[in-house]
Design a protein around this motif. Structure first.
Motif, PDB file in Angstrom:
ATOM      1  N   ALA A 167       0.796  -1.301  -0.222  1.00 50.68           N
ATOM      2  CA  ALA A 167       0.098  -0.028  -0.064  1.00 50.68           C
ATOM      3  C   ALA A 167       0.788   1.299  -0.016  1.00 50.68           C
ATOM      4  O   ALA A 167       0.447   2.323  -0.545  1.00 50.68           O
ATOM      5  N   TYR A 168       2.113   1.361   0.790  1.00 46.73           N
ATOM      6  CA  TYR A 168       2.807   2.631   0.987  1.00 46.73           C
ATOM      7  C   TYR A 168       3.498   2.714  -0.573  1.00 46.73           C
ATOM      8  O   TYR A 168       3.509   3.880  -1.008  1.00 46.73           O
ATOM      9  N   ALA A 169       4.159   1.841  -0.951  1.00 44.85           N
ATOM     10  CA  ALA A 169       4.677   1.696  -2.298  1.00 44.85           C
ATOM     11  C   ALA A 169       3.748   2.426  -3.485  1.00 44.85           C
ATOM     12  O   ALA A 169       3.980   3.415  -4.271  1.00 44.85           O
TER      13      ALA A 169
ATOM     14  N   GLU B 240       1.005   3.963  -2.846  1.00 46.44           N
ATOM     15  CA  GLU B 240       0.615   5.234  -2.599  1.00 46.44           C
ATOM     16  C   GLU B 240       1.783   6.374  -3.061  1.00 46.44           C
ATOM     17  O   GLU B 240       1.506   7.524  -3.760  1.00 46.44           O
ATOM     18  N   LEU B 241       3.107   6.243  -2.795  1.00 41.17           N
ATOM     19  CA  LEU B 241       3.879   6.883  -3.104  1.00 41.17           C
ATOM     20  C   LEU B 241       3.989   6.900  -4.693  1.00 41.17           C
ATOM     21  O   LEU B 241       4.399   8.247  -5.124  1.00 41.17           O
ATOM     22  N   MET B 242       3.952   5.650  -5.332  1.00 46.17           N
ATOM     23  CA  MET B 242       4.093   5.785  -6.641  1.00 46.17           C
ATOM     24  C   MET B 242       3.115   6.785  -7.242  1.00 46.17           C
ATOM     25  O   MET B 242       3.219   7.641  -8.167  1.00 46.17           O
ATOM     26  N   GLY B 243       1.936   6.862  -6.632  1.00 39.43           N
ATOM     27  CA  GLY B 243       0.574   7.431  -7.220  1.00 39.43           C
ATOM     28  C   GLY B 243       0.908   9.032  -7.223  1.00 39.43           C
ATOM     29  O   GLY B 243       0.460   9.734  -8.044  1.00 39.43           O
ATOM     30  N   LEU B 244       1.563   9.315  -5.871  1.00 36.64           N
ATOM     31  CA  LEU B 244       2.008  10.709  -5.745  1.00 36.64           C
ATOM     32  C   LEU B 244       3.060  11.109  -6.748  1.00 36.64           C
ATOM     33  O   LEU B 244       2.980  12.424  -7.239  1.00 36.64           O
ATOM     34  N   LEU B 245       3.955  10.171  -6.816  1.00 41.46           N
ATOM     35  CA  LEU B 245       5.042  10.814  -7.831  1.00 41.46           C
ATOM     36  C   LEU B 245       4.302  10.807  -9.285  1.00 41.46           C
ATOM     37  O   LEU B 245       4.725  11.826  -9.890  1.00 41.46           O
ATOM     38  N   LEU B 246       3.402   9.839  -9.613  1.00 42.00           N
ATOM     39  CA  LEU B 246       2.915  10.053 -10.838  1.00 42.00           C
ATOM     40  C   LEU B 246       2.095  11.389 -11.098  1.00 42.00           C
ATOM     41  O   LEU B 246       1.855  11.936 -12.188  1.00 42.00           O
TER      42      LEU B 246
ATOM     43  N   LEU C  52      -3.080   4.618  -6.814  1.00 41.51           N
ATOM     44  CA  LEU C  52      -3.595   5.033  -5.520  1.00 41.51           C
ATOM     45  C   LEU C  52      -4.860   4.305  -5.381  1.00 41.51           C
ATOM     46  O   LEU C  52      -5.072   3.904  -4.215  1.00 41.51           O
ATOM     47  N   GLN C  53      -5.657   3.542  -6.324  1.00 51.26           N
ATOM     48  CA  GLN C  53      -6.506   2.682  -6.066  1.00 51.26           C
ATOM     49  C   GLN C  53      -6.100   1.455  -5.447  1.00 51.26           C
ATOM     50  O   GLN C  53      -6.920   0.653  -4.842  1.00 51.26           O
ATOM     51  N   LYS C  54      -4.893   1.210  -5.558  1.00 50.30           N
ATOM     52  CA  LYS C  54      -4.409  -0.013  -5.186  1.00 50.30           C
ATOM     53  C   LYS C  54      -3.960  -0.197  -3.784  1.00 50.30           C
ATOM     54  O   LYS C  54      -3.606  -1.158  -3.012  1.00 50.30           O
ATOM     55  N   GLN C  55      -3.886   1.109  -3.205  1.00 51.68           N
ATOM     56  CA  GLN C  55      -3.458   1.091  -1.854  1.00 51.68           C
ATOM     57  C   GLN C  55      -4.597   0.674  -0.839  1.00 51.68           C
ATOM     58  O   GLN C  55      -5.469   0.628  -1.081  1.00 51.68           O
TER      59      GLN C  55
END
Length: 78
Positions: free
Chosen positions: A52-54, A56-62, A75-78
């Motif tokens: 979940a954390y990875a 979320e962080l990938m979503g924020l980066l994107l 972000l939906q995967k978290q």
């Protein structure tokens, strides 16, 4: 807690140290090294696609890069 300067060493010692990759990704993101951050987060996701954390962080980066559809999916995967 790992010190930032020791993260590469921690990764060399244990390629499955997800916390070291996450820390490296966060530091890279803050330094605006978005390619480095993406690579670090992807290393985590390659080992644990439901982290979940990875995600979320990938979503924020994107989001930061304007990749809104991909960000939404991450972000939906978290």
């Amino acid at each position: 807690m790992l010190e930032p300067r020791r993260l590469p060493s921690a990764i060399e010692l244990d390629r499955n140290n997800l916390n070291a990759y996450l820390g490296l990704g966060v530091i890279s993101f803050r330094l605006r090294d978005y390619d480095g951050a993406a690579e670090a987060y992807q290393q985590v996701l390659n080992r644990d696609s439901n982290n979940a954390y990875a995600n979320e962080l990938m979503g924020l980066l994107l989001l930061e890069q304007g990749e809104y559809d991909a960000a939404g999916a991450a972000l939906q995967k978290q």
